[in-house]
Every structure is written in C-alpha cells, then in structure tokens.
Design a protein around this motif. Structure first.
Motif, PDB file in Angstrom:
ATOM      1  N   ILE A 173      -9.032   9.477  -0.623  1.00  0.00           N
ATOM      2  CA  ILE A 173      -7.931  10.151   0.056  1.00  0.00           C
ATOM      3  C   ILE A 173      -8.561  10.860   1.247  1.00  0.00           C
ATOM      4  CG2 ILE A 173      -6.098  11.897  -0.112  1.00  0.00           C
ATOM      5  CD1 ILE A 173      -5.629   9.733  -2.136  1.00  0.00           C
ATOM      6  N   GLY A 174      -8.177  10.476   2.425  1.00  0.00           N
ATOM      7  CA  GLY A 174      -8.743  11.098   3.622  1.00  0.00           C
ATOM      8  C   GLY A 174      -7.659  11.697   4.474  1.00  0.00           C
ATOM      9  N   PHE A 175      -7.983  12.805   5.109  1.00  0.00           N
ATOM     10  CA  PHE A 175      -7.036  13.414   6.045  1.00  0.00           C
ATOM     11  C   PHE A 175      -7.853  13.912   7.227  1.00  0.00           C
ATOM     12  CE2 PHE A 175      -4.043  16.757   7.511  1.00  0.00           C
ATOM     13  CZ  PHE A 175      -2.936  15.929   7.712  1.00  0.00           C
ATOM     14  N   GLY A 176      -7.535  13.401   8.399  1.00  0.00           N
ATOM     15  CA  GLY A 176      -8.361  13.738   9.558  1.00  0.00           C
ATOM     16  C   GLY A 176      -9.758  13.184   9.353  1.00  0.00           C
ATOM     17  N   ARG A 196     -11.960  14.409   7.079  1.00  0.00           N
ATOM     18  CA  ARG A 196     -12.504  14.750   5.755  1.00  0.00           C
ATOM     19  C   ARG A 196     -11.839  13.895   4.686  1.00  0.00           C
ATOM     20  NH1 ARG A 196     -10.991  20.101   4.408  1.00  0.00           N
ATOM     21  NH2 ARG A 196     -12.337  19.900   2.595  1.00  0.00           N
ATOM     22  N   ALA A 197     -12.594  13.640   3.625  1.00  0.00           N
ATOM     23  CA  ALA A 197     -12.051  12.776   2.574  1.00  0.00           C
ATOM     24  C   ALA A 197     -12.596  13.174   1.209  1.00  0.00           C
ATOM     25  CB  ALA A 197     -12.408  11.322   2.855  1.00  0.00           C
ATOM     26  N   VAL A 198     -11.868  12.787   0.183  1.00  0.00           N
ATOM     27  CA  VAL A 198     -12.339  12.924  -1.192  1.00  0.00           C
ATOM     28  C   VAL A 198     -12.361  11.528  -1.794  1.00  0.00           C
ATOM     29  CG1 VAL A 198     -11.872  13.863  -3.484  1.00  0.00           C
ATOM     30  CG2 VAL A 198     -11.377  15.245  -1.457  1.00  0.00           C
ATOM     31  N   TRP A 257     -13.830   4.081   4.536  1.00  0.00           N
ATOM     32  CA  TRP A 257     -13.877   5.302   5.355  1.00  0.00           C
ATOM     33  C   TRP A 257     -14.435   4.996   6.749  1.00  0.00           C
ATOM     34  CZ3 TRP A 257     -11.400   9.369   6.052  1.00  0.00           C
ATOM     35  CH2 TRP A 257     -11.918  10.584   6.479  1.00  0.00           C
ATOM     36  N   ARG A 269     -10.210   3.922   8.641  1.00  0.00           N
ATOM     37  CA  ARG A 269      -9.711   5.291   8.709  1.00  0.00           C
ATOM     38  C   ARG A 269      -8.320   5.294   9.347  1.00  0.00           C
ATOM     39  NH1 ARG A 269     -13.900  10.120  10.049  1.00  0.00           N
ATOM     40  NH2 ARG A 269     -15.207   8.750   8.789  1.00  0.00           N
ATOM     41  N   GLY A 270      -7.415   6.070   8.757  1.00  0.00           N
ATOM     42  CA  GLY A 270      -6.055   6.113   9.285  1.00  0.00           C
ATOM     43  C   GLY A 270      -5.190   4.986   8.757  1.00  0.00           C
ATOM     44  N   ARG A 271      -5.685   4.284   7.724  1.00  0.00           N
ATOM     45  CA  ARG A 271      -4.868   3.224   7.113  1.00  0.00           C
ATOM     46  C   ARG A 271      -4.700   3.527   5.629  1.00  0.00           C
ATOM     47  NH1 ARG A 271      -7.440  -2.456   8.665  1.00  0.00           N
ATOM     48  NH2 ARG A 271      -5.798  -3.128   7.243  1.00  0.00           N
TER      49      ARG A 271
END
Lengths: 254, 144
Positions: free
Chosen positions: A48-51, A53-55, A78, A82-84
């Motif tokens: 789960i990524g936002f901007g 940063r991700a977990v 990642w 990213r962003g998908r």
C-alpha cells in the motif's frame, strides 16, 4: 562485462558485495517502504503506497525464502508501478504469464535481480561447475532463496547450458531454457516412462541422481535419438517435479 | 548531533583558488604537469578510481546499515498501537472510495497484492491502518 539491471545497480549503490549483504527489509526502507509481517488471509503479500511512502505486508507464516521473494516482488511494483493499483492473482504469477511487460513478470524479474544479482550469482555458480540440484542447494543456502527461483536463475546464469522443466501428474506445466540452448530443443508434454523424473513425481524418491538418458525421452524431434543428455529431477511442492536437462554433445548446441 | 563547523576563510580561499587553477588547465597541460613531476597519470587515475569506489561502497553500506537501524527502531516504537475501530460497512466504503476515485488521489496511490483473492475483514483493518499511517486518511477514515 554485462550491463547491470536497475536492481543490480541499486545493490551496488548500497555497497552490497556478498549475498549476505542483501538485507531486503533494509533495502525497502531506503526506498521509503516499510516491511511488516502479518497473517494474511487472501494474498501472499501486498503493498500500500501513498505518495513516496509505502507499507509492504508479507505473510508471517511463510518460509523466509518466500517472504524475501515477496518483499522483493513488491519492491518491483514500487519501482515500476507507482501510482497504479491492481491485484496479482495466482494465475498471473510466475512463468506462465503472457508477455514481458506484464506487471507480474516485471516485478518477478526485479525480485530475481535483487535477490540473485548476476554480479554475485555468476561467480558463485561458476565455482560449482555443474547445473545440478546439489548446486541449487549450495546457492540457495548462500542467497537465502527458494529452490525454484534459484534453479531458474541457474538455468540463465549457470556454468553449463541447461533446460529446467516442471511437470505435474497432468503433464508439463512450464519450462525455461538457458540462453545457449537452441529453440529446437523443446521438451515433451509428458514424462517418458524411462525417465527417473516419473519415479520422483510419484514419490519413489525425493531426488534422482544426474544420469544419462536418450534425448528422445525428452524431445520429440526426428534427430533426438542420435544423442544422450543428462537428466536430474527433484520433487517440488505437493505434486510437481523439477528436472534439469543438460547436454553431453556439443552438437546439440550448435 | 554534531555542532556546526566554523568556516575557516583563509583555508577555503586557498583551496578555492587551487580548484579554480586546476579547472582552467587544459587536459593536455595537466597531464604534462603530472609527467613533469615524474608521476604516471594512468597510475594516479587507477588510485583515484579505487579511492572513489571504496568511498562509494562505504557510503552505500552505511546507508543500508542506517536503514536497518531505523526500521528496527520503528518496529519497537510501533508495538501495542491500536487499530481504528469502525463498522465493516464503513471500512468497505472507505476502500471503495479509493477504488472509485480516478483523479489526483488515485495517481498518488499504489496498491498491489501478490496472489490475492479478496481481502478479509482483518486485512481491511490492516489496509486502513496502513492508509492512515501513510497520511491517506484521517482517524475516522476520511480521505485527506
């Protein structure tokens, strides 16, 4: 010197000089991704990524080699996706997917490069001289990787031309040929009755020794009965057998 | 934390002048000067490359070590944290908002699950916790 993949360049930037330096959780952290372990019900791992940063959450009950591959796979997403947002279903994973740009193949390739980088793997494999399951065991001990991932890498970067074939009781599931193997050597769908792979598949032994067998047992070609090849099989999972095919005659590789 | 290093104007002026002098020399002239001093440019280049490679490796290793230490500290600090308690339909609503949103929010979001078949309630809890910690939603599940 062969060109480095992005994953290999990244490892070099991080000063990785031996397999034990590949701390995949720390590598994730340097990219803004934190790795966590939890019991997952519906997947092997997720990101789960936002901007920026991700977990990355990985199935806590899996064996360490599988966890490492899952982390490296999510790091592939990642880096490249990213962003998908998408879900990788089990039928999308592994060798059977359709094209090289499929996100799962991209993530798998990144994972293989990160965990088994050519600049460390090739010299380690060359020392072992043969493409065998004994070599696979030594290499997976060094790199902390799964048998199948290590065996696939050995086919591509190993010391001798080889084909890795996977069979289930229903027939051939997939195969991968090394870069020096001509495409005319395409493995049969079914395991030949003469092959020890059949004994391994049916549980008579966990692994067969590397032995010579007529090439026509493995290849359905008019000239296959002129040659002999080496075969070695090992049981993999509940109902699969992996077989290395290596070549005795240089003529087969021309 | 280290204190600020005091700038030493005289020393910096000398080094700046030296650097400026070096930069204005042509490559040929520079190599000539090295040879006039009785040195081998190839050997100096090799030594410099080795120094840079060693420094680069050391920097990379320090970066990886620092990452491992930061990760361990973060994990220790996190133990015992609570997950936001929300009704299941509210949780599903939050996730579907992410799925439906095709604007700027979506482009900032990355989601992938390996060998996934549909999330269970505890997985939804974990995903919402991740989204909250990443700053995508607030404590009540509202998208930021």
């Amino acid at each position: 010197m062969s060109s480095r993949t992005p994953a290999e360049q990244f490892l070099i930037q991080l000063g990785v000089q031996s397999p034990k330096d590949i701390d995949v959780e720390a590598i994730a952290w340097t990219t803004g991704a934190e790795v966590r372990f939890a019991e997952l019900d519906s997947c092997e791992a997720r990101i789960i990524g936002f901007g920026d940063r991700a977990v990355i959450t990985v199935e806590a009950r899996s064996i360490p080699a599988r966890q490492r591959f899952s982390i490296a796979h999510e790091l592939g997403h990642w880096r490249y996706h990213r962003g998908r947002s998408f879900v990788c279903r089990s039928e999308d994973i592994g060798i059977r997917d359709p094209g090289p740009l499929n996100p799962e193949r991209v993530a798998d390739a990144y994972a293989a490069d990160l965990l088994l980088p050519a600049y460390l793997f090739e010299p380690a494999a060359a020392k072992l001289k043969r493409t065998s399951f004994e070599a696979v065991e030594e290499l997976r001990e060094q790199f902390s990787t799964s048998r199948s991932a290590t065996a696939l890498r050995l086919v591509t970067l190993g010391p001798e031309p080889a084909i890795l074939v996977c069979h289930s009781p229903r027939g051939r599931r997939w195969f991968r040929a090394g870069p020096a193997v001509p495409s005319r050597w395409f493995p049969r769908d079914e395991i030949d009755a003469e092959s020890a792979a059949l004994d391994v598949l049916h549980g008579a032994m966990p692994k067969s020794p590397r032995t010579l067998i007529g090439a026509d047992a493995w290849f359905d070609r008019f000239d296959a009965d002129r040659y002999e090849i080496f075969e070695q099989s090992v049981r993999a999972g509940k109902d699969e057998v992996l077989t290395f095919l290596t070549f005795k005659s240089r003529e087969m590789l021309e | 934390m280290t204190g600020k290093t005091m700038r030493q104007p005289d020393l910096f002026s000398v080094s700046d002048a030296f650097a400026s002098d070096m930069m204005t020399l042509s490559d040929e002239r520079l190599l000539e000067e090295v040879r006039e001093d009785g040195q081998d440019p190839q050997s100096i280049a090799r030594e410099m490359r080795a120094l840079i490679t060693a420094a680069s490796l050391e920097h990379g290793r320090s970066r990886l070590l620092a990452a491992r230490q930061a990760l361990d500290r973060t994990r220790q600090a996190r133990s015992g944290e609570n997950v936001v308690q929300l009704p299941l339909d509210r949780k599903q609503q939050i996730l579907s908002q992410f799925a439906a949103n095709d604007g700027q929010l979506r482009s900032r979001l990355t989601m992938a699950a390996r060998q996934g078949v549909g999330a269970s309630e505890r997985e939804i809890d974990d995903i919402l916790r991740d989204l909250r910690e990443l700053g995508a939603i607030d404590d009540d599940g509202n998208i930021r």
